[in-house]
Scaffold this motif. Structure first.
Motif, short mmCIF file in Angstrom:
data_model
loop_
_atom_site.label_atom_id
_atom_site.label_comp_id
_atom_site.label_asym_id
_atom_site.label_seq_id
_atom_site.Cartn_x
_atom_site.Cartn_y
_atom_site.Cartn_z
N SER A 2 -6.47 9.83 10.26
CA SER A 2 -5.33 9.67 9.21
C SER A 2 -5.90 9.68 7.99
O SER A 2 -7.31 9.28 7.94
CB SER A 2 -4.49 8.51 9.58
OG SER A 2 -5.18 7.34 9.40
N ALA A 3 -5.09 9.65 6.95
CA ALA A 3 -5.49 9.35 5.47
C ALA A 3 -5.85 8.08 5.27
O ALA A 3 -7.11 7.86 4.61
CB ALA A 3 -4.29 9.68 4.71
N PHE A 4 -5.32 6.96 5.94
CA PHE A 4 -5.90 5.50 5.91
C PHE A 4 -7.22 5.43 6.40
O PHE A 4 -8.21 4.84 5.87
CB PHE A 4 -4.82 4.74 6.35
CG PHE A 4 -5.40 3.08 6.26
CD1 PHE A 4 -4.99 2.69 5.28
CD2 PHE A 4 -5.79 2.65 7.52
CE1 PHE A 4 -5.55 1.29 5.15
CE2 PHE A 4 -6.31 1.25 7.34
CZ PHE A 4 -5.93 0.62 6.06
N GLN A 5 -7.54 6.12 7.41
CA GLN A 5 -8.72 5.95 8.32
C GLN A 5 -9.82 6.83 7.23
O GLN A 5 -11.07 6.47 7.60
CB GLN A 5 -8.62 6.46 9.70
CG GLN A 5 -7.84 5.68 10.65
CD GLN A 5 -7.56 6.37 12.14
OE1 GLN A 5 -7.72 7.58 12.00
NE2 GLN A 5 -7.49 5.35 13.12
N SER A 6 -9.58 7.49 6.60
CA SER A 6 -10.62 8.41 6.01
C SER A 6 -11.09 7.40 4.87
O SER A 6 -12.15 7.92 4.19
CB SER A 6 -10.13 9.60 5.36
OG SER A 6 -9.16 9.48 4.71
N SER A 8 -12.72 4.23 2.72
CA SER A 8 -13.98 3.32 3.22
C SER A 8 -13.14 1.93 3.33
O SER A 8 -11.94 1.63 3.45
CB SER A 8 -14.67 3.02 1.95
OG SER A 8 -13.96 2.45 0.98
N HIS A 9 -14.06 1.06 4.12
CA HIS A 9 -13.62 -0.16 4.58
C HIS A 9 -13.07 -1.15 3.32
O HIS A 9 -11.93 -1.57 3.48
CB HIS A 9 -14.83 -0.91 5.07
CG HIS A 9 -14.42 -2.28 5.94
ND1 HIS A 9 -13.66 -2.09 7.10
CD2 HIS A 9 -14.56 -3.63 5.68
CE1 HIS A 9 -13.60 -3.36 7.62
NE2 HIS A 9 -13.91 -4.23 6.78
N ARG A 10 -13.78 -0.98 2.25
CA ARG A 10 -13.32 -1.62 1.12
C ARG A 10 -12.01 -1.18 0.66
O ARG A 10 -10.95 -1.94 0.33
CB ARG A 10 -14.20 -1.68 0.11
CG ARG A 10 -13.72 -2.37 -1.42
CD ARG A 10 -14.98 -2.30 -2.32
NE ARG A 10 -14.42 -2.83 -3.45
CZ ARG A 10 -14.41 -4.25 -3.73
NH1 ARG A 10 -14.81 -5.15 -2.59
NH2 ARG A 10 -13.88 -5.00 -4.64
N GLN A 11 -11.86 0.23 0.61
CA GLN A 11 -10.63 1.04 0.08
C GLN A 11 -9.39 0.31 0.92
O GLN A 11 -8.24 0.31 0.44
CB GLN A 11 -10.86 2.41 -0.12
CG GLN A 11 -11.78 2.96 -1.03
CD GLN A 11 -12.10 4.25 -1.10
OE1 GLN A 11 -11.89 4.95 -0.18
NE2 GLN A 11 -12.44 4.91 -2.30
N GLN A 12 -9.65 0.43 2.01
CA GLN A 12 -8.60 0.05 3.12
C GLN A 12 -8.10 -1.33 2.85
O GLN A 12 -6.77 -1.66 2.81
CB GLN A 12 -9.25 0.12 4.56
CG GLN A 12 -9.17 1.47 5.00
CD GLN A 12 -9.85 1.64 6.47
OE1 GLN A 12 -10.00 0.54 7.26
NE2 GLN A 12 -10.04 2.57 7.01
N GLY A 13 -8.87 -2.21 2.36
CA GLY A 13 -8.80 -3.49 2.10
C GLY A 13 -8.00 -3.66 0.89
O GLY A 13 -6.95 -4.19 0.80
N LEU A 14 -8.41 -2.90 -0.24
CA LEU A 14 -7.51 -2.92 -1.25
C LEU A 14 -6.04 -2.55 -1.23
O LEU A 14 -5.21 -2.77 -1.62
CB LEU A 14 -8.57 -2.10 -2.31
CG LEU A 14 -9.79 -2.53 -2.84
CD1 LEU A 14 -10.48 -1.57 -3.63
CD2 LEU A 14 -9.48 -3.85 -3.83
N LEU A 15 -6.05 -1.28 -0.47
CA LEU A 15 -4.66 -0.80 -0.16
C LEU A 15 -3.61 -1.71 0.74
O LEU A 15 -2.62 -1.71 -0.02
CB LEU A 15 -4.80 0.51 0.65
CG LEU A 15 -3.57 1.19 0.99
CD1 LEU A 15 -2.75 1.71 -0.25
CD2 LEU A 15 -3.71 2.49 1.78
N LEU A 16 -4.31 -2.40 1.60
CA LEU A 16 -3.49 -3.15 2.49
C LEU A 16 -3.06 -4.78 1.64
O LEU A 16 -1.90 -4.94 1.50
CB LEU A 16 -4.23 -3.82 3.61
CG LEU A 16 -4.29 -2.60 4.82
CD1 LEU A 16 -5.27 -3.18 5.83
CD2 LEU A 16 -2.83 -2.23 5.30
N THR A 17 -3.99 -5.35 0.79
CA THR A 17 -3.99 -6.14 0.25
C THR A 17 -2.94 -5.98 -1.15
O THR A 17 -1.89 -6.88 -1.34
CB THR A 17 -5.02 -7.07 -0.25
OG1 THR A 17 -6.06 -7.08 0.87
CG2 THR A 17 -4.99 -8.38 -0.88
N GLY A 18 -3.25 -4.86 -1.81
CA GLY A 18 -2.32 -4.77 -2.78
C GLY A 18 -1.01 -4.20 -2.72
O GLY A 18 -0.07 -4.80 -3.25
N ALA A 19 -0.62 -3.87 -1.40
CA ALA A 19 0.51 -3.26 -1.03
C ALA A 19 1.37 -4.58 -0.58
O ALA A 19 2.36 -4.87 -0.78
CB ALA A 19 0.65 -2.45 0.38
N GLY A 20 0.53 -5.64 0.03
CA GLY A 20 1.18 -6.94 0.42
C GLY A 20 1.69 -7.64 -0.80
O GLY A 20 2.86 -8.12 -0.62
#
Length: 303
Positions: A2-6, A8-20
């Protein structure tokens, strides 16, 4: 993949936390619009959000729900207790002082988290993170500078309780890397709701809010709080506690401007400058770190 899995670990964290943080932006405003007494808003927020959190856990883990709770262990119990104090501090802070004051004090959580991470985890933050924290706090101060004199010390004290327990919560989550503590938020809701119900029963019993009030509380506690807080609680899986706190400043800026918009108040020029300072700082920091990642990844792949 998926686009999310592609990402980086840090980018996933930024996306999840920013969305929250952005999902939680209307929180303070809706507490004001509900206009319920202290114990009543805490009771409804506690029990309804517990239901929302449970539904999210069931949807994510299915038959593995009990295992997800067991993995949290003793740290998970501490997280639930701490977030209960955060909830009480945030809600009661908004009851006794202006939303801007509460959001400003909540914005100190990255500094508290940084200090706690240094004391407990011995984490060292890059200089750029410290610089970003201080610049953002300066921007937040500009946003609510006109409201500071209007708040009571009681409301400010509750807000400080929320900021401190939130920072400690995120720091504790970092002691169990790889373990998702968000399922324990269900118990946070039950603790808050049960405590508020006890207070109500001793004071005269529980009353049903007006339909308009119940609608506001329902949207806030069944949708916004469970979705937003679940994403925020997953942040420490990917990012240092102080950086999770830094991204919470998005909620501060968006929440303040949203409140101004809904109640038809025009932001002052100083407030506009403060909001731009925060947003520009967060964007610049994110772009700079994205550039650093792009430099590091090719070098790591060639080794």
């Amino acid at each position: 993949m998926s686009a999310f899995q592609s990402l980086s670990h840090r980018q996933q964290g930024l996306l999840l936390t920013g969305a929250g943080a952005l999902i939680m932006a209307p929180d303070a405003l809706l507490i004001k619009l509900a206009a319920l007494p202290d114990a009543e808003i805490l009771m409804w927020r506690g029990f309804l959000s517990a239901l929302g959190f449970l539904l999210i856990v069931l949807a994510r883990h299915g038959r593995g729900t009990l295992a997800a709770y067991r993995r949290c262990g003793g740290i998970g119990i501490a997280v639930a207790l701490l977030f209960s104090l955060t909830t009480c501090g945030f809600v009661l802070g908004n009851q006794y002082t202006r939303a801007g004051n509460v959001l400003l004090i909540l914005a100190t959580s990255p500094l508290i988290a940084a200090a706690l991470s240094w004391l407990i985890l011995r984490e060292r933050l890059p200089r750029r993170t410290w610089v970003a924290i201080w610049i953002c706090l300066g921007g937040i101060a500009l946003i609510v500078i006109d409201d500071i004199d209007a708040g009571s010390w009681v409301g400010n004290a509750f807000a400080l309780l929320a900021a401190t327990t939130l920072a400690l919560n995120f720091t504790l989550c970092r002691t169990r890397p790889g373990v998702d503590m968000s399922p324990m938020l269900t118990f946070n809701g039950l603790i808050v709701g049960s405590g508020a119900t006890l207070v109500l029963m001793m004071g005269g019993g529980v009353t049903l809010p007006a339909p308009s009030q119940l609608a506001v509380v329902g949207v806030l506690c069944l949708v916004i709080v469970p979705c937003g807080v679940t994403l925020l609680q997953r942040g420490p899986l990917y990012l240092p506690a102080a950086e999770v706190g830094l991204l919470l400043l998005l909620e501060v800026v968006a929440g303040t401007f949203l409140a101004w918009w809904i109640i038809a108040e025009q932001p002052t020029a100083l407030a506009m400058v403060g909001g731009c300072v925060v947003l520009v700082t967060l964007v610049a920091k994110g772009l700079y770190e994205r550039r650093l990642e792009r430099r590091v990844l090719p070098a790591a792949q060639t080794e």
